[in-house]
Design a protein around this motif. Structure first.
Motif, PDB file in Angstrom:
ATOM      1  N   ARG A 106     -60.127 -34.074   2.773  1.00 57.42           N
ATOM      2  CA  ARG A 106     -59.873 -34.811   1.529  1.00 57.42           C
ATOM      3  C   ARG A 106     -59.964 -36.321   1.746  1.00 57.42           C
ATOM      4  O   ARG A 106     -60.413 -37.053   0.852  1.00 57.42           O
ATOM      5  CB  ARG A 106     -58.520 -34.402   0.950  1.00 57.42           C
ATOM      6  N   GLU A 135     -55.546 -22.036  10.786  1.00 61.28           N
ATOM      7  CA  GLU A 135     -54.855 -23.327  10.823  1.00 61.28           C
ATOM      8  C   GLU A 135     -55.701 -24.366  10.079  1.00 61.28           C
ATOM      9  O   GLU A 135     -56.524 -25.058  10.666  1.00 61.28           O
ATOM     10  CB  GLU A 135     -54.625 -23.747  12.283  1.00 61.28           C
ATOM     11  N   LEU A 136     -55.475 -24.480   8.780  1.00 59.48           N
ATOM     12  CA  LEU A 136     -56.337 -25.312   7.952  1.00 59.48           C
ATOM     13  C   LEU A 136     -55.665 -26.578   7.436  1.00 59.48           C
ATOM     14  O   LEU A 136     -56.310 -27.389   6.773  1.00 59.48           O
ATOM     15  CB  LEU A 136     -56.832 -24.497   6.749  1.00 59.48           C
ATOM     16  N   GLY A 137     -54.382 -26.770   7.744  1.00 60.39           N
ATOM     17  CA  GLY A 137     -53.658 -27.900   7.165  1.00 60.39           C
ATOM     18  C   GLY A 137     -54.245 -29.249   7.527  1.00 60.39           C
ATOM     19  O   GLY A 137     -54.544 -30.064   6.637  1.00 60.39           O
ATOM     20  N   THR A 138     -54.411 -29.530   8.816  1.00 61.18           N
ATOM     21  CA  THR A 138     -54.949 -30.824   9.237  1.00 61.18           C
ATOM     22  C   THR A 138     -56.390 -30.967   8.810  1.00 61.18           C
ATOM     23  O   THR A 138     -56.822 -32.050   8.377  1.00 61.18           O
ATOM     24  CB  THR A 138     -54.815 -30.977  10.762  1.00 61.18           C
ATOM     25  N   TRP A 139     -57.160 -29.878   8.921  1.00 60.38           N
ATOM     26  CA  TRP A 139     -58.557 -29.899   8.471  1.00 60.38           C
ATOM     27  C   TRP A 139     -58.638 -30.303   7.004  1.00 60.38           C
ATOM     28  O   TRP A 139     -59.423 -31.182   6.639  1.00 60.38           O
ATOM     29  CB  TRP A 139     -59.198 -28.527   8.679  1.00 60.38           C
ATOM     30  N   GLU A 140     -57.822 -29.697   6.155  1.00 59.24           N
ATOM     31  CA  GLU A 140     -57.905 -30.003   4.727  1.00 59.24           C
ATOM     32  C   GLU A 140     -57.466 -31.432   4.443  1.00 59.24           C
ATOM     33  O   GLU A 140     -58.067 -32.124   3.612  1.00 59.24           O
ATOM     34  CB  GLU A 140     -57.072 -29.020   3.908  1.00 59.24           C
ATOM     35  N   ARG A 141     -56.443 -31.906   5.128  1.00 63.59           N
ATOM     36  CA  ARG A 141     -56.000 -33.287   4.935  1.00 63.59           C
ATOM     37  C   ARG A 141     -57.137 -34.256   5.244  1.00 63.59           C
ATOM     38  O   ARG A 141     -57.432 -35.177   4.458  1.00 63.59           O
ATOM     39  CB  ARG A 141     -54.811 -33.579   5.842  1.00 63.59           C
ATOM     40  N   ASP A 142     -57.801 -34.069   6.384  1.00 67.82           N
ATOM     41  CA  ASP A 142     -58.862 -34.992   6.787  1.00 67.82           C
ATOM     42  C   ASP A 142     -60.127 -34.789   5.957  1.00 67.82           C
ATOM     43  O   ASP A 142     -60.882 -35.745   5.722  1.00 67.82           O
ATOM     44  CB  ASP A 142     -59.143 -34.832   8.272  1.00 67.82           C
ATOM     45  N   ALA A 146     -61.088 -25.329  -1.074  1.00 68.34           N
ATOM     46  CA  ALA A 146     -60.710 -26.695  -0.700  1.00 68.34           C
ATOM     47  C   ALA A 146     -61.904 -27.633  -0.803  1.00 68.34           C
ATOM     48  O   ALA A 146     -61.787 -28.769  -1.286  1.00 68.34           O
ATOM     49  CB  ALA A 146     -60.133 -26.708   0.714  1.00 68.34           C
TER      50      ALA A 146
END
Length: 298
Positions: free
Chosen positions: A198, A189-196, A233
């Protein structure tokens, strides 16, 4: 003087040492950390890292605190004074203490105090996801910035948003994100991690360590492909000029060890040109922490 940290070597931006005969490390009681339940020294690091990364030998390191203890920090500084491999120390002080400025000055005046390049707190263990934004913490961080030190950010993904906000509010405070913010590689589950991630990378004074990923994946069964989404990422968000290789040794011993992580890192960095590769393996750490060879006591 310190070993040659010029082109062609590796500067490890993140490792630890501990002596269980001097001080207990209670966190080593966690399941899966059995291989770490002994003392580790820089002599052990030299042996484990003998193969380097992509044929580049280990030329210098930054040692990072494990415990919320100024006594441990004093010991790391003394070690740095007598060990030419250690170019920098990331220590600990109580950022919430009203006397934090005086404590930083005291540490800097100790033998080896010139090796103090940054501070860190185990924010990952704080219940408040916005701990970094507390007023008493911000006062402490102002004392860190005023002394030209960096602050290592050790957070889990749910705390990355607060780190990004800190970076926006304090552009004068150099921040270094440890272990890429600990992405949840085991569940993917990397979506929120990658958003934050960036959002944090948008602040130019922030750098990121490519380290610790093997501990966030399955430590016994990870593959390079398990690590690739997070590594890509990080490199895309920060650029190689703001990414620094770190071994997270000896913690990585519980997930295959230095050589296995070094081989994986070499593969993950395979698409970089020579200048970019030198940034990640050496240059970024030197620039970020202001590392230099120091006189030492043999």
């Amino acid at each position: 003087m310190a070993p040659d940290a010029g082109p062609g070597v590796v500067v490890d931006a993140h490792h630890h040492v501990w002596d269980l005969g001097v001080r207990d490390q209670e966190w080593l009681g966690e399941p899966g950390l059995e291989p770490l339940r002994r003392s580790f020294t820089t002599a052990d690091l030299r042996r484990d890292a003998a193969g380097g990364v992509l044929g580049r030998p280990l030329g210098g390191t930054v040692v990072v605190q494990c415990l919320p203890s100024t006594a441990e920090t004093e010991e790391l500084l003394a070690m740095a004074a007598g060990d030419d491999l250690v170019l920098g120390v990331v220590g600990w002080v109580d950022l919430t203490d009203a006397g934090v400025a005086a404590e930083l000055d005291r540490l800097a005046a100790l033998p080896g105090g010139g090796a103090l390049v940054g501070l860190r707190h185990l924010v990952q263990g704080e219940a408040d996801p916005a701990w970094l934004l507390r007023e008493d913490v911000r006062r402490g961080l102002e004392a860190v910035a005023a002394r030209g030190l960096r602050y290592d950010v050790l957070v889990r993904p749910h705390q990355l948003a607060a780190a990004a906000e800190l970076a926006r509010r304090a552009p004068h405070l150099p921040l270094v994100l440890d272990h890429a913010g600990k992405p949840a590689l085991r569940d993917g589950e990397l979506g929120t991690w990658e958003r934050d991630l960036r959002a944090l990378a948008a602040s130019e004074q922030v750098h990121c360590k490519l380290s610790g990923l093997v501990s966030e994946a399955d430590p016994l069964a990870w593959t390079v492909e398990d690590l690739r989404p997070a590594a890509e990422a990080v490199l895309d968000a920060f650029g190689p000029e703001r990414v620094a290789f770190g071994s997270d040794w000896p913690v990585c011993v519980a997930a295959g060890g230095w050589a296995r992580w070094a081989d994986a890192a070499g593969t993950l960095l395979g698409g970089l040109d020579p200048g970019e590769l030198d940034d990640v393996l050496r240059g970024t750490a030197i620039r970020t922490y202001g590392l230099r060879a120091r006189p030492h006591v043999p």
